[in-house]
Design a protein around this motif. Sequence first.
Motif, PDB file in Angstrom:
ATOM      1  N   UNK A  92     -40.588   8.572  25.416  1.00  0.00           N
ATOM      2  CA  UNK A  92     -39.059   9.142  25.124  1.00  0.00           C
ATOM      3  C   UNK A  92     -39.183   9.752  23.963  1.00  0.00           C
ATOM      4  N   UNK A  93     -39.577   8.997  22.812  1.00  0.00           N
ATOM      5  CA  UNK A  93     -39.699   9.474  21.596  1.00  0.00           C
ATOM      6  C   UNK A  93     -40.659  10.696  21.334  1.00  0.00           C
ATOM      7  N   UNK A  94     -41.814  10.514  21.840  1.00  0.00           N
ATOM      8  CA  UNK A  94     -42.790  11.571  22.056  1.00  0.00           C
ATOM      9  C   UNK A  94     -42.427  12.869  22.458  1.00  0.00           C
ATOM     10  N   UNK A  95     -41.479  12.897  23.639  1.00  0.00           N
ATOM     11  CA  UNK A  95     -40.844  14.127  24.415  1.00  0.00           C
ATOM     12  C   UNK A  95     -39.799  14.700  23.313  1.00  0.00           C
ATOM     13  N   UNK A  96     -39.228  13.743  22.788  1.00  0.00           N
ATOM     14  CA  UNK A  96     -38.097  14.176  21.833  1.00  0.00           C
ATOM     15  C   UNK A  96     -38.740  15.157  20.775  1.00  0.00           C
ATOM     16  N   UNK A  97     -39.740  14.560  20.052  1.00  0.00           N
ATOM     17  CA  UNK A  97     -40.375  15.300  19.073  1.00  0.00           C
ATOM     18  C   UNK A  97     -41.126  16.585  19.410  1.00  0.00           C
ATOM     19  N   UNK A  98     -41.645  16.712  20.520  1.00  0.00           N
ATOM     20  CA  UNK A  98     -42.402  17.569  20.924  1.00  0.00           C
ATOM     21  C   UNK A  98     -41.435  18.712  21.351  1.00  0.00           C
ATOM     22  N   UNK A  99     -40.149  18.604  21.817  1.00  0.00           N
ATOM     23  CA  UNK A  99     -39.269  19.330  22.277  1.00  0.00           C
ATOM     24  C   UNK A  99     -38.749  20.076  20.735  1.00  0.00           C
TER      25      UNK A  99
END
Length: 710
Positions: A26-33
């Motif tokens: 979830x954190x990686x998805x948020x950072x990528x977005x």
Amino acid sequence: MRKRTIRMEKHLAEAGFPRGVGVPSAVVLALTLLLAAACVLLLDPPSAEPVPGVVTQSQERFVEATAHALAKTVAESVMDLRFGVTQSGNAQGRAPEDLLDSLGEVYPRWRGMALMRSSTGQLLAARGEPLPFAALDSGSMKEASVRPVASAGKGVVMVATVPVPAGSEQRVLVAFTDLVNSEIPLDPGLGQSVSVVTDDGRLLDSRGPAPTVDARVSQGLIGKAATESAVGRAGSVNLVVKTGSGPDGVRETALVAAYAPLTVTGLAGAWKLSLVSMAQVPVQGGTQTGRHPATVVTLVVAAFFGFVLVRRTVVGPVHRLRNGALAVASGAGAPTVRGSGVREVRRIAAAFEWFSRPAGARQRPRWWVPSARLVIVVAAATTLAWSCSVLVVAGGSAPTVPELVVRERGMEVSRIADTVRRSLNGAVADLKLLVRSKGREDAASVLPLMERLMARESRYRSIYVVDPAGRIGVRAGRPPLRAEERPPSGEGVRQHNTAGSLPVIFAYAKLPDSGHGIVAELDVEHLSQLLHQRAGRVRIVDPGFRTIADTEGYLAFHALSGESLRRSAGEALAGRSRAEIGRSRGGESVIASAAIGAPGPAAALRWSVVSEQKTTTLGLPENELNRRNLAAGLIGLVIALLNFGWHEFIVVRQLRRTATLAERLASGDLVSGIHPVRQDQIGTITFCLEICRKTASESEHRKELARREN
């Protein structure tokens, strides 16, 4: 008792963090977005400016360096006069005409000189052009001073006064010369000019052609530049003006006015002027291009692909396995433990089936499924591939360098060569004045003058007297580097060696009516400092293309490498200074060269100044876009590494460890304890395995007791 133990173990197992395994994805998805949102701005090319930033920066460096050089020249010129007239035996007891002739021959830049009585203002002797006596007052007769004077037909001249002690009678030397001389290299292609202005924008002197636009427009721009410079700031202002129309539409030209304060310190006198450089730059075409939607969309797709992949194959199956493990550990019948997901999850599920199902009803494991590590690698590789593609774009595209920028770099190198030439010629002039000051006196008597010259000038590392055989006599400064050998036949500046750890450059002048001479070794570090006024790497090379001075760390006499650099230096020595785009170490560069030539004794060295700067470091819009691509690619690379590293330490290694423990338990090892590492879903599963082990161990113990009783 057994049921109470099971309830307590179940309570401990459920105390773990319910969403711990899903946090990294979830954190990686948020950072990528967030990175994708930033790319909407980062990868949007900057709008084309009317004037390339590299041209503006070049004009600013030029006017700052010129103002600094002029101020330093003014101070040094007055110090030269003081040095020449305050020595015993030079001013006292000499006829006024002889004193003026001696100073005029050594320092020919002074257009006119006069010797006067301080008390009455009586003229004792004069040499050269008539002086602007209106600039003098009673205060300027008593101390060393310099004043700028606007003279009709002569532009701005600096009038210097130096008191001359002569026994009981006080005299004063008055001299004047041009403030801005014609030796400053100007770019004719830009219609470049240099002007001296007052704080309110009043033009006092100018060199170079006047701008081909309305005089009121250029005067207004100069006034704005003078106002900024009056408060001690240096910079530039520009204005786009229409110059006509053509088949392609309206023609526009940008006026660039670079400014810097012209301040002389350490001397009395009113000195509040500014130097303004005016250039006409063609307006660059090109409009702002659109964003890069494909790059942003690709990053968003890669982010969601990795997120869904990890969720469906790792996080989701771990959640379902946890629920099934709790059911098995609590003894609630024989629920189905779903074994979908990565290989480690299936291995753990198979172990729980060993407890929850009869041997004949157990599912046959499928070992061909991917491992958790492989899934994480694939998820991180999608972002990594995007980052690599962006980095390749940032590092593989070479900018288009306008011809204007290349020509400007050639002018900068010509100015550097002129600065070095003046410094070398000044060393010879200092020695000429020194030997003339002592006349026919003993050679050892020049020591006080040498010490004063060393203290006044930073360009010398040592000054000493040599006899006809080259043996060193009295000296001032550091130990000499030059070997004791016969001195040269004539005065000038020489290069002593072409090999060794340090270049030895010296100026030489003969003492009159004796076989002795004076040698002044120049400080190579001082020469290198003269090169630091420009961007890029700048070197001084001798006729054999050996390095004498460099703005970067170097080995003395290291040969100039690169065919483009050697060809450029060779053409400069042949009198064809040039600037071009060529190849050097590290890729495509702007290469420029200029010879350190006439006038003056420095021309005998046949040195040249060579400059190189990578095109990727120029202040061009394309380079700015490449730097933004580089930043986005590096951030994406960090996110990809974070994705892999976080999952590896939090999820993959725990799953692999738990799968190994589960298989060991399923193989019949009921003795070794099973302990969780973290309080998350995988930790809960590990607790459940421990409960199952204890339950199976108690069951085996009861069976053993029953067998013994029977």
